[in-house]
Design a protein around this motif. Structure first.
Motif, PDB file in Angstrom:
ATOM      1  N   TRP A 168       0.705  -1.592  -0.229  1.00 54.57           N
ATOM      2  CA  TRP A 168       0.729   0.046   0.016  1.00 54.57           C
ATOM      3  C   TRP A 168       1.080   1.304   0.026  1.00 54.57           C
ATOM      4  O   TRP A 168       1.029   1.789   0.820  1.00 54.57           O
ATOM      5  N   LEU A 169       1.121   1.589  -0.868  1.00 55.98           N
ATOM      6  CA  LEU A 169       2.395   3.078  -1.668  1.00 55.98           C
ATOM      7  C   LEU A 169       1.834   3.401  -2.415  1.00 55.98           C
ATOM      8  O   LEU A 169       0.946   2.940  -3.606  1.00 55.98           O
ATOM      9  N   PRO A 170       2.453   4.625  -2.866  1.00 52.68           N
ATOM     10  CA  PRO A 170       2.371   5.545  -3.714  1.00 52.68           C
ATOM     11  C   PRO A 170       2.495   4.685  -5.137  1.00 52.68           C
ATOM     12  O   PRO A 170       2.822   4.676  -5.248  1.00 52.68           O
ATOM     13  N   ALA A 171       1.515   5.393  -6.006  1.00 48.01           N
ATOM     14  CA  ALA A 171       2.069   5.121  -7.830  1.00 48.01           C
ATOM     15  C   ALA A 171       2.946   4.959  -8.019  1.00 48.01           C
ATOM     16  O   ALA A 171       3.767   5.796  -8.024  1.00 48.01           O
ATOM     17  N   GLY A 172       3.452   4.591  -8.615  1.00 48.04           N
ATOM     18  CA  GLY A 172       5.257   4.788  -9.079  1.00 48.04           C
ATOM     19  C   GLY A 172       6.133   4.144  -8.184  1.00 48.04           C
ATOM     20  O   GLY A 172       7.495   4.706  -8.272  1.00 48.04           O
ATOM     21  N   ASP A 173       6.019   4.007  -6.426  1.00 44.03           N
ATOM     22  CA  ASP A 173       6.790   3.797  -5.707  1.00 44.03           C
ATOM     23  C   ASP A 173       7.663   2.501  -6.214  1.00 44.03           C
ATOM     24  O   ASP A 173       7.144   1.450  -6.424  1.00 44.03           O
ATOM     25  N   ALA A 174       8.456   3.041  -6.137  1.00 46.16           N
ATOM     26  CA  ALA A 174       9.892   1.823  -6.583  1.00 46.16           C
ATOM     27  C   ALA A 174       9.767  -0.132  -5.845  1.00 46.16           C
ATOM     28  O   ALA A 174       9.895  -0.351  -5.631  1.00 46.16           O
ATOM     29  N   ASP A 175       9.141   0.688  -4.627  1.00 43.74           N
ATOM     30  CA  ASP A 175       8.669  -0.890  -3.498  1.00 43.74           C
ATOM     31  C   ASP A 175       7.777  -1.614  -4.021  1.00 43.74           C
ATOM     32  O   ASP A 175       7.551  -2.271  -3.128  1.00 43.74           O
ATOM     33  N   ARG A 176       6.863  -0.934  -5.056  1.00 44.88           N
ATOM     34  CA  ARG A 176       5.535  -1.803  -5.198  1.00 44.88           C
ATOM     35  C   ARG A 176       6.356  -2.398  -6.213  1.00 44.88           C
ATOM     36  O   ARG A 176       6.608  -3.060  -7.311  1.00 44.88           O
ATOM     37  N   ASN A 177       5.181  -3.736  -5.903  1.00 46.06           N
ATOM     38  CA  ASN A 177       5.537  -4.908  -6.825  1.00 46.06           C
ATOM     39  C   ASN A 177       5.192  -5.207  -8.374  1.00 46.06           C
ATOM     40  O   ASN A 177       6.206  -5.125  -9.313  1.00 46.06           O
ATOM     41  N   ASP A 178       4.109  -4.105  -8.535  1.00 48.61           N
ATOM     42  CA  ASP A 178       4.328  -3.314  -9.956  1.00 48.61           C
ATOM     43  C   ASP A 178       4.785  -2.812 -10.624  1.00 48.61           C
ATOM     44  O   ASP A 178       6.141  -2.850 -12.064  1.00 48.61           O
ATOM     45  N   ARG A 179       5.727  -1.824  -9.501  1.00 51.53           N
ATOM     46  CA  ARG A 179       6.743  -1.592 -10.857  1.00 51.53           C
ATOM     47  C   ARG A 179       8.255  -1.845 -11.190  1.00 51.53           C
ATOM     48  O   ARG A 179       8.663  -1.649 -11.698  1.00 51.53           O
ATOM     49  N   VAL A 180       8.108  -2.830  -9.995  1.00 51.81           N
ATOM     50  CA  VAL A 180       9.178  -4.361 -10.480  1.00 51.81           C
ATOM     51  C   VAL A 180       9.110  -4.943 -11.535  1.00 51.81           C
ATOM     52  O   VAL A 180      10.171  -4.731 -11.811  1.00 51.81           O
ATOM     53  N   ALA A 181       7.482  -5.515 -11.993  1.00 50.34           N
ATOM     54  CA  ALA A 181       7.440  -5.929 -12.909  1.00 50.34           C
ATOM     55  C   ALA A 181       7.507  -5.219 -14.421  1.00 50.34           C
ATOM     56  O   ALA A 181       8.045  -5.172 -15.295  1.00 50.34           O
ATOM     57  N   ASP A 182       7.284  -3.571 -14.137  1.00 54.93           N
ATOM     58  CA  ASP A 182       7.428  -2.425 -14.576  1.00 54.93           C
ATOM     59  C   ASP A 182       8.801  -2.830 -15.518  1.00 54.93           C
ATOM     60  O   ASP A 182       8.858  -2.457 -16.934  1.00 54.93           O
ATOM     61  N   ASP A 183       9.513  -1.969 -14.973  1.00 54.41           N
ATOM     62  CA  ASP A 183      10.631  -2.005 -14.647  1.00 54.41           C
ATOM     63  C   ASP A 183      11.352  -3.060 -15.630  1.00 54.41           C
ATOM     64  O   ASP A 183      12.582  -2.794 -16.691  1.00 54.41           O
ATOM     65  N   ALA A 184      10.822  -4.497 -15.454  1.00 56.69           N
ATOM     66  CA  ALA A 184      11.583  -5.350 -16.012  1.00 56.69           C
ATOM     67  C   ALA A 184      11.185  -6.283 -17.659  1.00 56.69           C
ATOM     68  O   ALA A 184      12.253  -6.397 -17.695  1.00 56.69           O
ATOM     69  N   LEU A 185       9.853  -6.015 -17.009  1.00 57.52           N
ATOM     70  CA  LEU A 185       9.452  -6.517 -17.902  1.00 57.52           C
ATOM     71  C   LEU A 185       8.014  -5.193 -18.648  1.00 57.52           C
ATOM     72  O   LEU A 185       7.906  -5.568 -20.808  1.00 57.52           O
ATOM     73  N   LEU A 186       7.194  -5.334 -18.218  1.00 55.19           N
ATOM     74  CA  LEU A 186       5.767  -5.057 -18.902  1.00 55.19           C
ATOM     75  C   LEU A 186       6.323  -4.125 -19.272  1.00 55.19           C
ATOM     76  O   LEU A 186       5.269  -3.724 -20.659  1.00 55.19           O
ATOM     77  N   ASP A 187       6.784  -2.671 -19.508  1.00 55.36           N
ATOM     78  CA  ASP A 187       7.672  -1.317 -20.492  1.00 55.36           C
ATOM     79  C   ASP A 187       7.974  -1.029 -21.410  1.00 55.36           C
ATOM     80  O   ASP A 187       8.007  -1.003 -22.447  1.00 55.36           O
ATOM     81  N   ASP A 188       8.652  -2.888 -21.683  1.00 55.99           N
ATOM     82  CA  ASP A 188       9.181  -2.984 -22.662  1.00 55.99           C
ATOM     83  C   ASP A 188       7.721  -3.588 -24.537  1.00 55.99           C
ATOM     84  O   ASP A 188       8.355  -4.048 -25.104  1.00 55.99           O
ATOM     85  N   LEU A 189       6.269  -4.442 -23.585  1.00 55.39           N
ATOM     86  CA  LEU A 189       5.498  -4.989 -24.168  1.00 55.39           C
ATOM     87  C   LEU A 189       4.863  -4.180 -24.679  1.00 55.39           C
ATOM     88  O   LEU A 189       4.296  -3.262 -23.651  1.00 55.39           O
ATOM     89  N   ASP A 190       4.023  -4.406 -25.758  1.00 52.04           N
ATOM     90  CA  ASP A 190       3.292  -3.364 -26.284  1.00 52.04           C
ATOM     91  C   ASP A 190       1.729  -4.051 -25.517  1.00 52.04           C
ATOM     92  O   ASP A 190       1.204  -4.524 -26.723  1.00 52.04           O
TER      93      ASP A 190
END
Length: 255
Positions: free
Chosen positions: A78-100
């Motif tokens: 339960w952290l602000p959007a885009g926080d480096a400790d959020r699980n979705d941020r980990v996924a974004d940085d690792a893979l999701l941002d590279d997918l269309d």
């Protein structure tokens, strides 16, 4: 089709991430060959990031029609959007941002700055799950990735806490978590166990005790991972350090 648990041991973390990512790509191709869309649950942690980064680096990832893949999360901090400790941020940085990916395919838990209370955020995610559940509380996830804590917790279901016992709703608000941050959101055990395949990825000697206890039949209240089992497959992908207390007869060495 057996749903017995399997343990696949790899020599080190690098080999573990590479093997899981290759299996993921292959399995996604198989799934999408049989059905129009796939639902995948992601997790947090360093090994989860390593696996997704390995997927991103693989030339084979371009063979997947990612527009037919929906991504969910097993839990979120339960952290602000885009926080480096959020699980979705980990996924974004690792893979999701590279997918269309269509925005509608990425199902994030609400962030703490979204204007919802923690309980309202849990209810909102439950409604989103149900909207894709074909009359059920949630989709029957095709692959659910989970990490395992040294204490045996999965998602944000911790030992000796009521969360692992909840069966009457798909999502819970977690308060006073023994692991920071104290407030979280998590899928519940029935929703996780409704997954077709559960892939648990863990590495390090600090995970050995929890894994050994889970496979030896420990109580799910004391070792939550002991209560996790997918409908078709439950596979523990581990490195040699994490496998130290696994009975030899349960091990399949992937090298």
């Amino acid at each position: 089709m057996t749903n017995e648990r399997r343990v696949l041991v790899h020599p080190d973390k690098g080999a573990l991430a590479s093997s899981v990512s290759a299996r993921f790509i292959t399995k996604m191709l198989d799934i999408l060959d049989d059905q129009p869309v796939a639902h995948v649950v992601l997790t947090g942690g360093s090994m989860a990031g390593a696996v997704l980064s390995s997927v991103a680096a693989s030339p084979a990832r371009t063979s997947i029609d990612w527009s037919r893949v929906h991504f969910w999360w097993g839990d979120e901090r339960w952290l602000p959007a885009g926080d480096a400790d959020r699980n979705d941020r980990v996924a974004d940085d690792a893979l999701l941002d590279d997918l269309d990916l269509p925005a509608a395919n990425v199902h994030r838990f609400a962030a703490s700055d979204a204007g919802l209370s923690l309980d309202e955020a849990a209810d909102a995610y439950a409604k989103e799950l149900a909207a894709h559940g074909d009359g059920e509380d949630a989709p029957a996830f095709d692959i659910t990735f989970l990490g395992v804590g040294p204490d045996g917790h999965i998602a944000s279901l911790f030992p000796h806490r009521s969360g692992i016992q909840v069966t009457d709703r798909p999502v819970i608000a977690v308060r006073n978590s023994p692991k920071p941050p104290p407030e979280r959101l998590s899928l519940t055990r029935p929703v996780i166990n409704a997954s077709q395949r559960i892939w648990l990825v863990l590495a390090g000697a600090d995970k050995a005790s929890a894994l050994g206890l889970a496979l030896a039949g420990a109580s799910r209240d004391e070792v939550p991972v002991a209560g996790i089992k997918g409908r078709r497959r439950t596979v523990f992908f581990v490195d040699s350090d994490a496998a130290a207390e696994v009975p030899e007869e349960l091990i399949a060495r992937d090298y």
